[in-house]
Design a protein around this motif. Structure first.
Motif, PDB file in Angstrom:
ATOM      1  N   ALA A 234      -6.839   5.786   2.926  1.00  0.00           N
ATOM      2  CA  ALA A 234      -6.090   6.820   2.204  1.00  0.00           C
ATOM      3  C   ALA A 234      -7.027   7.864   1.624  1.00  0.00           C
ATOM      4  CB  ALA A 234      -5.245   6.183   1.106  1.00  0.00           C
ATOM      5  N   GLN A 235      -8.169   7.422   1.136  1.00  0.00           N
ATOM      6  CA  GLN A 235      -9.145   8.368   0.591  1.00  0.00           C
ATOM      7  C   GLN A 235      -9.698   9.264   1.688  1.00  0.00           C
ATOM      8  OE1 GLN A 235     -12.923   6.765  -0.803  1.00  0.00           O
ATOM      9  NE2 GLN A 235     -12.833   8.098  -2.621  1.00  0.00           N
ATOM     10  N   GLU A 236      -9.989   8.696   2.846  1.00  0.00           N
ATOM     11  CA  GLU A 236     -10.501   9.486   3.958  1.00  0.00           C
ATOM     12  C   GLU A 236      -9.480  10.509   4.443  1.00  0.00           C
ATOM     13  OE1 GLU A 236     -11.659   6.796   7.010  1.00  0.00           O
ATOM     14  OE2 GLU A 236     -13.212   5.789   5.800  1.00  0.00           O
ATOM     15  N   MET A 237      -8.191  10.189   4.319  1.00  0.00           N
ATOM     16  CA  MET A 237      -7.123  11.086   4.785  1.00  0.00           C
ATOM     17  C   MET A 237      -6.657  12.051   3.693  1.00  0.00           C
ATOM     18  SD  MET A 237      -4.879   8.260   6.898  1.00  0.00           S
ATOM     19  CE  MET A 237      -3.625   9.458   7.350  1.00  0.00           C
ATOM     20  N   ASN A 238      -7.393  12.102   2.586  1.00  0.00           N
ATOM     21  CA  ASN A 238      -7.056  13.002   1.471  1.00  0.00           C
ATOM     22  C   ASN A 238      -5.661  12.746   0.915  1.00  0.00           C
ATOM     23  OD1 ASN A 238      -9.565  14.415   1.712  1.00  0.00           O
ATOM     24  ND2 ASN A 238      -8.712  15.621   3.405  1.00  0.00           N
ATOM     25  N   MET A 239      -5.278  11.499   0.887  1.00  0.00           N
ATOM     26  CA  MET A 239      -3.973  11.138   0.330  1.00  0.00           C
ATOM     27  C   MET A 239      -4.057  10.729  -1.138  1.00  0.00           C
ATOM     28  SD  MET A 239      -2.272   9.013   3.506  1.00  0.00           S
ATOM     29  CE  MET A 239      -0.729   8.753   2.620  1.00  0.00           C
ATOM     30  N   MET A 240      -5.286  10.747  -1.670  1.00  0.00           N
ATOM     31  CA  MET A 240      -5.467  10.390  -3.077  1.00  0.00           C
ATOM     32  C   MET A 240      -5.969  11.615  -3.845  1.00  0.00           C
ATOM     33  SD  MET A 240      -6.896   6.502  -2.836  1.00  0.00           S
ATOM     34  CE  MET A 240      -6.391   6.156  -4.519  1.00  0.00           C
ATOM     35  N   GLU A 241      -5.260  12.733  -3.603  1.00  0.00           N
ATOM     36  CA  GLU A 241      -5.592  13.982  -4.254  1.00  0.00           C
ATOM     37  C   GLU A 241      -4.611  14.237  -5.401  1.00  0.00           C
ATOM     38  OE1 GLU A 241      -8.277  15.619  -3.411  1.00  0.00           O
ATOM     39  OE2 GLU A 241      -8.713  14.178  -1.809  1.00  0.00           O
ATOM     40  N   LYS A 242      -4.666  15.458  -5.963  1.00  0.00           N
ATOM     41  CA  LYS A 242      -3.775  15.834  -7.051  1.00  0.00           C
ATOM     42  C   LYS A 242      -2.316  15.736  -6.613  1.00  0.00           C
ATOM     43  CE  LYS A 242      -6.960  18.976  -9.420  1.00  0.00           C
ATOM     44  NZ  LYS A 242      -7.177  20.363  -9.886  1.00  0.00           N
ATOM     45  N   GLU A 243      -1.478  15.464  -7.586  1.00  0.00           N
ATOM     46  CA  GLU A 243      -0.024  15.300  -7.418  1.00  0.00           C
ATOM     47  C   GLU A 243       0.363  14.000  -6.737  1.00  0.00           C
ATOM     48  OE1 GLU A 243       1.538  17.234  -9.140  1.00  0.00           O
ATOM     49  OE2 GLU A 243       0.154  18.892  -9.338  1.00  0.00           O
ATOM     50  N   SER A 244      -0.612  13.123  -6.437  1.00  0.00           N
ATOM     51  CA  SER A 244      -0.291  11.822  -5.853  1.00  0.00           C
ATOM     52  C   SER A 244      -0.400  10.733  -6.911  1.00  0.00           C
ATOM     53  CB  SER A 244      -1.216  11.512  -4.673  1.00  0.00           C
ATOM     54  OG  SER A 244      -2.541  11.374  -5.116  1.00  0.00           O
ATOM     55  N   VAL A 245       0.325   9.645  -6.689  1.00  0.00           N
ATOM     56  CA  VAL A 245       0.358   8.513  -7.617  1.00  0.00           C
ATOM     57  C   VAL A 245       0.219   7.239  -6.798  1.00  0.00           C
ATOM     58  CG1 VAL A 245       1.701   7.273  -9.345  1.00  0.00           C
ATOM     59  CG2 VAL A 245       1.901   9.773  -9.169  1.00  0.00           C
ATOM     60  N   TRP A 246      -0.710   6.363  -7.224  1.00  0.00           N
ATOM     61  CA  TRP A 246      -0.895   5.074  -6.567  1.00  0.00           C
ATOM     62  C   TRP A 246      -0.788   3.976  -7.619  1.00  0.00           C
ATOM     63  CZ3 TRP A 246      -1.787   4.252  -1.278  1.00  0.00           C
ATOM     64  CH2 TRP A 246      -1.919   5.409  -0.525  1.00  0.00           C
ATOM     65  N   ILE A 247       0.084   3.008  -7.357  1.00  0.00           N
ATOM     66  CA  ILE A 247       0.313   1.890  -8.276  1.00  0.00           C
ATOM     67  C   ILE A 247       0.057   0.598  -7.512  1.00  0.00           C
ATOM     68  CG2 ILE A 247       1.970   0.733  -9.776  1.00  0.00           C
ATOM     69  CD1 ILE A 247       3.460   3.394 -10.008  1.00  0.00           C
ATOM     70  N   ALA A 248      -0.789  -0.258  -8.073  1.00  0.00           N
ATOM     71  CA  ALA A 248      -1.137  -1.526  -7.436  1.00  0.00           C
ATOM     72  C   ALA A 248      -0.556  -2.680  -8.242  1.00  0.00           C
ATOM     73  CB  ALA A 248      -2.653  -1.668  -7.331  1.00  0.00           C
ATOM     74  N   THR A 249      -0.127  -3.723  -7.537  1.00  0.00           N
ATOM     75  CA  THR A 249       0.463  -4.883  -8.200  1.00  0.00           C
ATOM     76  C   THR A 249      -0.597  -5.931  -8.510  1.00  0.00           C
ATOM     77  OG1 THR A 249       0.973  -5.934  -6.069  1.00  0.00           O
ATOM     78  CG2 THR A 249       2.648  -4.474  -7.009  1.00  0.00           C
ATOM     79  N   ASP A 250      -0.156  -7.017  -9.095  1.00  0.00           N
ATOM     80  CA  ASP A 250      -1.058  -8.059  -9.583  1.00  0.00           C
ATOM     81  C   ASP A 250      -1.884  -8.703  -8.477  1.00  0.00           C
ATOM     82  OD1 ASP A 250      -1.838 -10.009 -11.781  1.00  0.00           O
ATOM     83  OD2 ASP A 250      -1.003 -11.364 -10.271  1.00  0.00           O
TER      84      ASP A 250
END
Length: 864
Positions: A234-250
Motif C-alpha cells: 500500500a505504501q509503494e502504491m501511494n495509498m497511504m497518503e493524505k485523506e486516507s485512513v488505515w485501521i488495524a485490529t488486535d
C-alpha cells in the motif's frame, strides 16, 4: 545473567521432574505455531506458568507437552492425537486459528479431552457442535464495536475491509464487524479477502481495485505476516497518503511491540485497536521482568522481548487448567466442569466462563503508529466510549476527545476518507430520459454531434448545489432509458455514482440507495376539473344543461299553446291569419314568464295553467340566478370532486403517470380498483382525458401538479388532502461519502433563495391556457326539475282536456240547435215558395183572359 540461568535451570528441572514429587502429577498438552512471534511468546509464557504453579501448589503438579503445528490444520489434528494417545494429556491448550481448533476439537471429542482454544473468532455454533471445546480467548465482537465507533467518531460513512481469507478472519468480519458497522450506519464499500500467502503480483492487483474507488478508509483484519506485506504494498502504491485512513485490529496491533522498524515505517499514521491489560500491577511487573530475560535468551534473533497479550493469555490458560485439576477428579467431563467454574483475576484480565466462552473483554487500547514505534492515545470501553485512562471515569462518545492523531500522509486534521472525483475520473450521474414533463428533466440528443444536453428544474438545482460545495465537484451526466426504480438499482450496483432527476423518495427505493434532502415539495395530490368557467362568452347558458334548456322551452311553448287554445274563443286578438296566430302563440308563451296576465284571461282553466307555470317558472329562474351568480362571483376555482370517496362511490376512472410509483399507492393504501386506473405519459394527455371526461381525476406528485395547474389554471385545480410521500431527491449509493456535503450545499441553495428563484421561474414558464370541456356535470340537469316539469305539464294538459270536453258539449248543442233552425227555415222557405207560386199562377191566369190589343188590357197589366 546469573539470575536468568538459575531460572532456566529450575524450569528445565521442573519439566523433567518424575511423577510422585510434589503430589499428583498431571500432564497438559499444547499446540502452537512455534515459528511465529505469537507462538514463541506462548511457549515461554506456558513454561513460566508451569513453574509458578508448581512452586505455589503442593497438591498437584503439572507437566507441559507442546507440539508445533505450523498453522496447518492436519498437523494440528495429528499433534492432538499424539498428545492424547502417547503423552496421555488430560487437556489441550490452543491452537489459535479456528481452522486448527476445529480439527483438534474433532479429535478430542472421541477421547473426552477438554480443549481450551485461543481462537477469538469461533462461530457461535462451535461449542454446541463439540461439547468439550472451551473458547479461552475473548470474542472479537466487542473489539469490532470499538472499530466501528472510531469510524463513526470522524463521520466516515463507508469503509473498505481487507481480511485474510481464512475462517478465523472471516468469522470476525461476519457477523461481528458487519453488525457493528450497521449499528452506527456505516456501509462496507468493498470486502477484499486475501490468501495467507499472497504474492506481490496478487496484492498489487487487488489493492489497485481499491485504489480506483473513492473510499479511502481501510480496516485491516489479518495476521501480522500478511499485514506486513499489505502495508508495504500500500505504501509503494501511494495509498497511504493524505485523506486516507488505515485501521488495524488486535490480530496486528497486539504484536506492535515486536515490530521491526521496516514494518513500522510502512504503517505510519495507522490507528490500531488492541486488547488492554493492566501493566501497573505488581504481578505483571514480576512476570514481565522474568519474561524479558527468558525470552531474550531463548530467542536471541528477536529484537524486542516484551510480552504481549498472547503471552498473558497462554499464562492464564495454564493457571486455569491447573486450578481445575486441583479440584480432584480429573476425568474429562469432571475436569471440564471444574474449568468452567474458574473465576480469578489473571494477567490478561478476569478469567470467567459463560456458556463455555471466556467473558468478552470490555476495554481496548487505541494506539497510533508514529515514528519508530507507537503512541498510546487512550482507551475505549464498551457502552461508555473513549477516555484517556481506565481509572479517570471521564468518557466521551467521540474519539476526537483523545486529542490529535497523526494520520497517514502527515496531517493532524482528520482525513476526508475519500478521494474527490477528477476530470479524468468524474462522477457518472444517471439522468432519466422519459420524465412526465420536460420542465423537471429534459434530455435532448443532437445527432450531428452525437451528444446529449441536459436541462430542467431538477438538473438546474443539482448544478447550483455543486457550485455551493466546499470543493469543485467533477461530474458527467448520462442519459438513462428506463423506469425510475431501475435507475436507482443502477446506482446501487455502482453502474452510476448517482442519479439526478425528478426521482420520488419512497420507501421501496430507499432499500437500494440513499436520498438527499428533497429539492421539491413532497406529497401526492388529486387534480380534478373545476366548476368555474367565468371567462366564456356563453356563460349565461352554463347554469342549465342542454336538455334542461330544451325541456323548459318545450314546456313553455306548450303552456302558451294551452292558453291560446282556451282563450282564443274569448279574444278577437287571438284570431286571424295562420302566421299571425303562430307569432301570437309564441308571444303569449313567453309573456307569462314576466307578467301575471290573470286579469286578461277569461277562462278559469287558462288561469289554473298559468298559475302553476308561473310557480314553476319562479323556482327555475331563481335556481338559474343563483347558479349564474355563483359562477360570476366565486374567485377561487371550485373542484367538481372534493374527495376520493366520491370517486370510489361513483366508480369513476382515474389517471396516473405511467413511469411513476403512484399506481402501487393507488391500489394499496388508497384502495382503488385496478380496472379503474389509467396511465398516461404526459401532462397534456392528462388535460385531454380530464377535459373530455375520460377520467374524473388525476393523481400527480405535488411538484408536477403545481406545474399542471399553472398551465391549465382555468380548467383544473388541486382537490382533497395531500397524501404524504417523499418529494424529489437525488440518489446516491448507501453510505455515499458525498451525501453529507451534497445535503449541506443543498441547504445553502435553499437558504440563500436560489432554490426559490428557480421554483418561481419554473411556474412562470407555464402560460395559462384553457381547454374545452364536454363534461356538464356542474350544470343543472332535467333531473333537478323533474317534479316541477311534471307538475306544470300535467296541470296544463288537464286544463286543455277539460276545455276540450267542454267545447265538445257546446258544439254538439250548437249543432242540435242549428239543425232545428235549419229544418224550421226550410219549412218556412217551403211555405214562402208555395205562396209565391200561387200568386204567380193567378197573375198569369188574369193576363191570359184579356185581349191583347185592347187598351184596357194594357192598362190593366200595368196596374197589376
Amino acid at each position: 545473567m546469573k539470575t536468568f540461568f538459575l531460572l532456566l535451570f529450575f524450569l528445565i528441572a521442573l519439566a523433567l521432574k518424575p511423577e510422585g514429587i510434589n503430589g499428583v502429577q498431571r500432564v497438559i498438552g499444547a499446540i502452537s505455531d512455534c515459528n511465529t512471534r505469537v507462538g514463541k511468546e506462548e511457549r515461554v509464557a506456558m513454561y513460566m506458568a508451569i513453574q509458578d504453579f508448581n512452586m505455589q501448589q503442593n497438591q498437584t503438579s503439572i507437566l507441559l507437552r507442546l507440539k508445533c503445528s505450523q498453522r496447518k490444520p492436519l498437523q494440528s489434528a495429528l499433534a492432538a492425537r499424539h498428545l492424547i494417545n502417547k503423552n496421555k494429556v488430560q487437556v489441550i491448550l490452543g491452537p489459535r486459528s479456528w481452522e486448527e481448533t476445529s480439527t483438534v476439537a474433532e479429535v478430542s471429542e472421541h477421547y473426552d479431552v477438554p480443549i481450551l482454544s485461543f481462537a477469538d473468532s469461533s462461530p457461535t455454533w462451535a461449542v454446541e457442535r463439540w461439547p468439550f471445546l472451551v473458547q479461552a480467548a475473548a470474542s472479537t465482537y466487542t473489539q469490532m464495536k470499538a472499530v466501528a465507533n472510531i469510524i463513526q467518531s470522524w463521520g466516515w460513512r463507508r469503509v473498505n475491509v481487507i481480511y485474510e481469507d481464512t475462517d478465523s478472519a472471516a468469522n470476525g468480519i461476519s457477523p461481528y464487524l458487519y453488525g457493528a458497522l450497521q449499528e452506527v450506519d456505516v456501509q462496507i464499500s468493498n470486502l477484499l479477502p486475501l490468501p495467507s500467502f499472497s504474492d506481490s503480483f496478487l496484492l498489487h492487483k487487488e489493492l489497485e481495485k481499491l485504489k480506483k474507488e473513492q473510499c479511502r478508509v481501510f480496516v485491516v483484519h489479518t495476521s501480522l505476516a500478511l499485514a506486513t506485506r499489505v502495508f508495504r504494498m500500500a505504501q509503494e502504491m501511494n495509498m497511504m497518503e493524505k485523506e486516507s485512513v488505515w485501521i488495524a485490529t488486535d490480530s496486528i496491533t497486539s504484536s506492535v511491540h515486536s515490530m521491526n522498524f521496516s514494518l513500522v515505517s510502512s504503517m505510519q499514521g495507522v490507528v490500531g485497536v488492541r486488547n488492554s491489560f493492566l501493566d501497573t500491577r505488581p504481578d505483571f511487573h514480576s512476570f514481565s521482568t522474568r519474561f524479558l530475560g527468558i525470552f531474550g535468551q531463548k530467542y536471541p534473533e528477536e529484537k524486542h522481548h516484551e510480552p504481549g497479550i498472547f503471552a498473558l493469555q497462554a499464562y492464564d490458560a495454564v493457571w486455569t487448567v491447573g486450578l481445575a485439576m486441583n479440584e480432584g477428579d480429573n476425568k474429562g467431563k469432571q475436569l471440564l466442569e471444574s474449568i468452567l467454574k474458574t473465576d480469578f483475576e489473571g494477567l490478561s484480565g478476569n478469567i470467567q466462563f459463560t456458556e463455555r466462552k471466556l467473558e468478552p473483554a470490555t476495554q481496548f487500547q487505541i494506539i497510533n503508529i508514529i515514528g519508530k514505534s507507537y503512541r498510546e492515545l487512550g482507551f475505549w470501553t464498551d457502552n461508555l466510549g473513549f477516555s484517556h485512562s481506565l481509572d479517570n471515569g471521564v468518557h466521551n462518545l467521540s474519539m476526537e476527545s483523545l486529542g490529535h492523531v497523526f494520520w497517514p500522509g502527515g496531517p493532524w486534521s482528520a482525513p476526508r476518507g475519500w478521494d474527490l472525483p477528477t476530470i479524468d475520473n468524474p462522477l457518472i450521474i444517471g439522468v432519466p430520459n422519459g420524465s412526465i414533463t420536460n420542465k423537471f428533466v429534459k434530455v435532448t440528443y443532437d445527432p450531428s454531434t452525437n451528444e446529449y444536453t441536459f436541462s430542467g428544474f431538477s438538473v438546474d438545482v443539482f448544478t447550483e448545489t455543486a457550485k455551493h460545495m466546499k470543493y469543485p465537484l467533477q461530474y458527467k451526466f448520462v442519459a438513462f432509458e428506463g423506469n425510475y426504480t431501475d435507475l436507482v438499482k443502477k446506482v446501487q450496483s455502482k453502474e452510476f455514482d448517482a442519479a439526478v432527476g425528478d426521482i420520488a423518495i419512497i420507501s421501496t427505493r430507499c432499500e437500494y440507495v440513499e436520498f438527499t434532502h428533497p429539492h421539491t415539495e413532497s406529497g401526492l395530490v388529486m387534480v380534478v376539473p373545476v366548476l368555474s368557467h367565468s371567462s366564456r362568452a356563453w356563460l349565461f347558458v352554463k347554469p342549465f344543461t342542454k336538455a334542461t334548456w330544451l325541456i323548459a322551452l318545450s314546456i313553455n311553448i306548450y303552456n302558451g299553446f294551452v292558453v291560446w287554445s282556451i282563450e282564443r274563443n274569448y279574444c278577437n286578438e287571438l284570431r286571424g291569419p295562420f302566421l299571425n296566430q303562430i307569432g301570437t302563440l309564441i308571444w303569449l308563451a313567453f309573456a307569462t314568464l314576466f307578467s301575471l296576465r290573470g286579469e286578461k284571461l277569461h277562462s278559469s282553466l287558462s288561469r289554473m295553467a298559468i298559475v302553476v307555470w308561473l310557480f314553476v317558472t319562479l323556482i327555475i329562474t331563481q335556481s338559474y340566478t343563483a347558479s349564474l351568480s355563483s359562477m360570476l362571483t366565486v374567485q377561487n376555482l371550485e373542484p367538481k370532486i372534493t374527495n376520493i370517496e366520491t370517486l370510489k362511490s361513483q366508480n369513476e376512472l382515474i389517471g396516473y403517470s405511467q413511469k411513476s410509483f403512484v399506481r402501487a399507492y393507488l391500489e394499496g393504501p388508497l384502495r382503488f380498483k385496478p380496472s379503474n386506473i389509467r396511465n398516461f405519459t404526459s401532462i397534456d394527455e392528462y388535460a385531454q382525458a380530464l377535459g373530455s371526461g375520460e377520467i374524473a381525476a388525476a393523481f400527480l406528485e405535488a411538484p408536477v401538479a403545481k406545474l399542471f395547474v399553472a398551465k391549465y389554471c382555468k380548467s383544473f385545480t388541486i382537490a382533497g388532502p395531500t397524501f404524504q410521500v417523499g418529494g424529489y431527491g437525488y440518489a446516491f449509493p448507501k453510505g455515499s461519502l458525498l451525501m453529507h456535503d451534497i445535503d449541506e450545499a443543498l441547504l445553502n441553495v435553499r437558504e440563500n433563495g436560489v432554490l426559490k428563484d428557480l421554483e418561481q421561474s419554473l411556474i412562470a414558464s407555464e402560460k395559462c391556457v384553457d381547454i374545452q370541456s364536454n363534461n356538464e356535470t356542474a350544470s343543472l340537469s332535467p333531473y333537478n326539475f323533474l317534479v316541477l316539469f311534471m307538475f306544470t305539464g300535467l296541470t296544463s294538459t288537464t286544463a286543455l282536456l277539460i276545455y276540450y270536453f267542454r267545447a265538445k258539449d257546446r258544439f254538439e248543442n250548437y249543432m242540435a240547435q242549428y239543425e232545428g233552425m235549419r229544418i224550421a227555415l226550410m219549412i218556412a222557405m217551403n211555405k214562402l215558395g208555395y205562396q209565391r207560386n200561387r200568386l204567380s199562377r193567378k197573375v198569369s191566369d188574369v193576363a191570359d183572359q184579356r185581349p191583347s190589343n185592347s187598351p184596357n188590357n194594357s192598362h190593366s197589366r200595368s196596374q197589376v
